[in-house]
Design a protein around this motif. Structure first.
Motif, PDB file in Angstrom:
ATOM      1  N   TYR A   1      89.513  15.247 -18.562  1.00 59.60           N
ATOM      2  CA  TYR A   1      89.477  14.760 -17.175  1.00 59.60           C
ATOM      3  C   TYR A   1      88.533  13.569 -17.010  1.00 59.60           C
ATOM      4  O   TYR A   1      88.943  12.487 -16.608  1.00 59.60           O
ATOM      5  CB  TYR A   1      89.081  15.898 -16.211  1.00 59.60           C
ATOM      6  CG  TYR A   1      89.022  15.395 -14.791  1.00 59.60           C
ATOM      7  CD1 TYR A   1      90.190  15.143 -14.088  1.00 59.60           C
ATOM      8  CD2 TYR A   1      87.798  15.121 -14.184  1.00 59.60           C
ATOM      9  CE1 TYR A   1      90.145  14.631 -12.798  1.00 59.60           C
ATOM     10  CE2 TYR A   1      87.751  14.615 -12.892  1.00 59.60           C
ATOM     11  CZ  TYR A   1      88.927  14.373 -12.202  1.00 59.60           C
ATOM     12  OH  TYR A   1      88.874  13.841 -10.935  1.00 59.60           O
ATOM     13  N   ILE A   2      87.257  13.745 -17.343  1.00 60.51           N
ATOM     14  CA  ILE A   2      86.321  12.630 -17.139  1.00 60.51           C
ATOM     15  C   ILE A   2      86.340  11.697 -18.355  1.00 60.51           C
ATOM     16  O   ILE A   2      86.098  10.493 -18.222  1.00 60.51           O
ATOM     17  CB  ILE A   2      84.881  13.120 -16.816  1.00 60.51           C
ATOM     18  CG1 ILE A   2      84.047  11.993 -16.171  1.00 60.51           C
ATOM     19  CG2 ILE A   2      84.170  13.674 -18.035  1.00 60.51           C
ATOM     20  CD1 ILE A   2      84.515  11.528 -14.829  1.00 60.51           C
ATOM     21  N   GLY A   3      86.704  12.263 -19.519  1.00 54.34           N
ATOM     22  CA  GLY A   3      86.702  11.461 -20.745  1.00 54.34           C
ATOM     23  C   GLY A   3      87.600  10.239 -20.660  1.00 54.34           C
ATOM     24  O   GLY A   3      87.241   9.154 -21.126  1.00 54.34           O
TER      25      GLY A   3
ATOM     26  N   PRO B   1      83.595  25.333 -22.084  1.00 54.64           N
ATOM     27  CA  PRO B   1      83.660  26.343 -23.155  1.00 54.64           C
ATOM     28  C   PRO B   1      83.322  25.777 -24.535  1.00 54.64           C
ATOM     29  O   PRO B   1      83.006  26.525 -25.457  1.00 54.64           O
ATOM     30  CB  PRO B   1      85.125  26.818 -23.120  1.00 54.64           C
ATOM     31  CG  PRO B   1      85.645  26.384 -21.783  1.00 54.64           C
ATOM     32  CD  PRO B   1      84.906  25.123 -21.453  1.00 54.64           C
ATOM     33  N   GLN B   2      83.393  24.452 -24.666  1.00 57.60           N
ATOM     34  CA  GLN B   2      83.126  23.820 -25.969  1.00 57.60           C
ATOM     35  C   GLN B   2      81.721  23.209 -26.063  1.00 57.60           C
ATOM     36  O   GLN B   2      81.436  22.477 -27.005  1.00 57.60           O
ATOM     37  CB  GLN B   2      84.161  22.716 -26.241  1.00 57.60           C
ATOM     38  CG  GLN B   2      85.499  23.218 -26.740  1.00 57.60           C
ATOM     39  CD  GLN B   2      86.316  23.830 -25.631  1.00 57.60           C
ATOM     40  OE1 GLN B   2      86.464  23.231 -24.573  1.00 57.60           O
ATOM     41  NE2 GLN B   2      86.829  25.024 -25.859  1.00 57.60           N
ATOM     42  N   ILE B   3      80.874  23.477 -25.096  1.00 62.98           N
ATOM     43  CA  ILE B   3      79.553  22.823 -25.093  1.00 62.98           C
ATOM     44  C   ILE B   3      78.809  23.043 -26.417  1.00 62.98           C
ATOM     45  O   ILE B   3      78.285  22.103 -27.012  1.00 62.98           O
ATOM     46  CB  ILE B   3      78.709  23.316 -23.884  1.00 62.98           C
ATOM     47  CG1 ILE B   3      79.291  22.765 -22.575  1.00 62.98           C
ATOM     48  CG2 ILE B   3      77.229  22.926 -24.027  1.00 62.98           C
ATOM     49  CD1 ILE B   3      79.351  21.264 -22.431  1.00 62.98           C
TER      50      ILE B   3
ATOM     51  N   TYR C   1      87.564  14.583  -7.754  1.00 63.51           N
ATOM     52  CA  TYR C   1      87.721  15.995  -8.130  1.00 63.51           C
ATOM     53  C   TYR C   1      87.357  16.900  -6.945  1.00 63.51           C
ATOM     54  O   TYR C   1      88.096  17.811  -6.583  1.00 63.51           O
ATOM     55  CB  TYR C   1      86.784  16.207  -9.301  1.00 63.51           C
ATOM     56  CG  TYR C   1      86.773  17.534 -10.006  1.00 63.51           C
ATOM     57  CD1 TYR C   1      87.462  17.706 -11.196  1.00 63.51           C
ATOM     58  CD2 TYR C   1      86.005  18.594  -9.520  1.00 63.51           C
ATOM     59  CE1 TYR C   1      87.409  18.908 -11.883  1.00 63.51           C
ATOM     60  CE2 TYR C   1      85.953  19.793 -10.202  1.00 63.51           C
ATOM     61  CZ  TYR C   1      86.650  19.950 -11.385  1.00 63.51           C
ATOM     62  OH  TYR C   1      86.584  21.134 -12.061  1.00 63.51           O
ATOM     63  N   PHE C   2      86.215  16.605  -6.314  1.00 66.10           N
ATOM     64  CA  PHE C   2      85.785  17.481  -5.220  1.00 66.10           C
ATOM     65  C   PHE C   2      86.440  17.139  -3.889  1.00 66.10           C
ATOM     66  O   PHE C   2      86.593  18.016  -3.048  1.00 66.10           O
ATOM     67  CB  PHE C   2      84.249  17.522  -5.124  1.00 66.10           C
ATOM     68  CG  PHE C   2      83.687  18.514  -6.101  1.00 66.10           C
ATOM     69  CD1 PHE C   2      83.831  19.883  -5.873  1.00 66.10           C
ATOM     70  CD2 PHE C   2      83.092  18.109  -7.275  1.00 66.10           C
ATOM     71  CE1 PHE C   2      83.363  20.823  -6.790  1.00 66.10           C
ATOM     72  CE2 PHE C   2      82.619  19.031  -8.200  1.00 66.10           C
ATOM     73  CZ  PHE C   2      82.759  20.392  -7.958  1.00 66.10           C
ATOM     74  N   VAL C   3      86.863  15.889  -3.705  1.00 64.99           N
ATOM     75  CA  VAL C   3      87.657  15.601  -2.498  1.00 64.99           C
ATOM     76  C   VAL C   3      88.965  16.392  -2.602  1.00 64.99           C
ATOM     77  O   VAL C   3      89.409  17.029  -1.650  1.00 64.99           O
ATOM     78  CB  VAL C   3      87.926  14.082  -2.343  1.00 64.99           C
ATOM     79  CG1 VAL C   3      89.023  13.827  -1.307  1.00 64.99           C
ATOM     80  CG2 VAL C   3      86.641  13.368  -1.939  1.00 64.99           C
TER      81      VAL C   3
END
Ligand SMILES: NC(=O)c1ccc[n+]([C@@H]2O[C@H](COP(=O)([O-])OP(=O)(O)OC[C@H]3O[C@@H](n4cnc5c(N)ncnc54)[C@H](OP(=O)(O)O)[C@@H]3O)[C@@H](O)[C@H]2O)c1
Length: 320
Positions: free
Chosen positions: A16-18, A89-91, A160-162
């Motif tokens: 998404y942000i990548g 989950p991959q942090i 994303y939050f809008v």
């Protein structure tokens, strides 16, 4: 002539942000690599399309897993800067990237997957806290390995939050909008395109070496109630505010099974406690809009205009 600009690899660049980071890196003239998991016969059309788009932009996509140490080291030796945008989950998989960076020995800057709140300045409910604790483990591992870093606190992804709060894609949008808590706490909403561009800038800036950078422009600090009012002005519609009380959210965070208990604990931290605005930035803190006074962040007002014309698609998975 060879470009003097740094070469950048992005892990999680198809996410998404990548993808905003990848586009910003190319836009700013960097030779850009994406280390992505291999395309399989089950790859979604949108993933295939994104790989195609990256190819057409001149991005070098290396297909590999984080378990493929030698492959990662050989990619790292071709670049200067590493950005990771792995999902939560991959942090801890980033420990493998850290190990490969150490072995490669040439990396000038590593930006691990953070891009939210400063995890060491907030104290959210346990489900969100557990994610942030993993991010803190990555911070400590980077420092212990003596890898030059920048930690980015990008605050809330704006589109994303809008999408999440206002549900603008819901054309049969009911007459109500859900408000978490009283709706009065302030949060910071930054447009993803800006997060991409500022992240490439800070990744290459000597002033941000081994520092935390906050993206907190004045124009993007807003409460849920203010956001709804602004949306009403822009759409000419009126929405009933349906509040979910804080106690109810705390209870849900304790009773919902994992990982369904994560979103409510994130919303509680960001929009009920207002934790990203709960501390002052001091003279010693680095804030992006002050660091780059000649650039401007898209304001929340402008972001809502973008939603009126060409709404950014919601993330496929919320709160990843
Ligand atoms: N500030 C905010 O408002 C906000 C909101 C959401 C997320 N975040 C943070 O931003 C960061 C990135 O989140 P995101 O939502 O952009 O991530 P995402 O889209 O869910 O995933 C990012 C990428 O991780 C890669 N990946 C590697 N191994 C994987 C595996 N085993 N399973 C699934 N994906 C794997 C995938 O890339 P490939 O397929 O190319 O390998 C995937 O596209 C995280 O730190 C997250 O906490 C912040």
């Amino acid at each position: 002539m060879e470009s003097e600009l740094s070469k950048i690899v992005i892990f999680g660049g198809t996410g998404y942000i990548g993808k905003y980071m990848v586009k910003a890196s190319v836009f700013l003239g960097h030779k850009t690599f994406v280390y992505a998991r291999p395309i399989t016969p089950h790859a979604t059309p949108s993933k295939l399309q994104l790989h195609k788009e990256f190819h057409s932009m001149g991005v070098t996509i290396v297909q590999g897993e984080v378990e493929e140490h030698e492959k990662m080291v050989s990619v790292l030796r071709q670049v200067d800067v590493v950005i990771s945008t792995f999902a939560f989950p991959q942090i801890l998989d980033q420990l493998k990237i850290i190990h490969a960076i150490k072995v490669a020995g040439n990396i000038m800057r590593f930006l691990p997957s953070e891009f939210g709140c400063d995890e060491e300045r907030v104290s959210p409910l346990p489900p969100f806290k557990a994610i942030l604790e993993n991010k803190i483990k990555i911070r400590r591992a980077i420092e212990a390995a003596n890898i030059p870093y920048t930690f980015v606190s990008a605050n809330c992804f704006g589109a994303y939050f809008v999408n999440y709060l206002l549900r603008p894609h819901d054309h049969h949008q009911q007459d109500h909008i859900v408000v978490y808590g009283t709706g009065q706490s302030k949060a910071v909403l930054n447009y993803e395109e800006d997060i991409g561009v500022y992240t490439i800038k800070v990744a290459n800036d000597p002033r941000t070496l081994n520092r935390i950078v906050y993206y907190r422009p004045e124009t993007n600090i807003i409460s849920q109630l203010e956001l709804i009012s602004l949306w009403e002005q822009k759409t000419g519609r009126t929405f009933k505010r349906v509040h979910i009380p804080e106690e109810e959210m705390v209870k849900q965070s304790q009773t919902l099974p994992h990982p369904e208990n994560i979103p409510v604990s994130v919303l509680h931290s960001l929009f009920v406690k207002g934790e990203t605005m709960d501390f002052e930035l001091g003279n010693d803190d680095i804030e992006a809009s002050k660091l780059y006074p000649d650039s401007v962040f898209t304001t929340v007002d402008q972001l809502l205009d973008i939603f009126l014309i060409d709404p950014p698609q919601p993330a496929t998975a919320a709160f990843t």
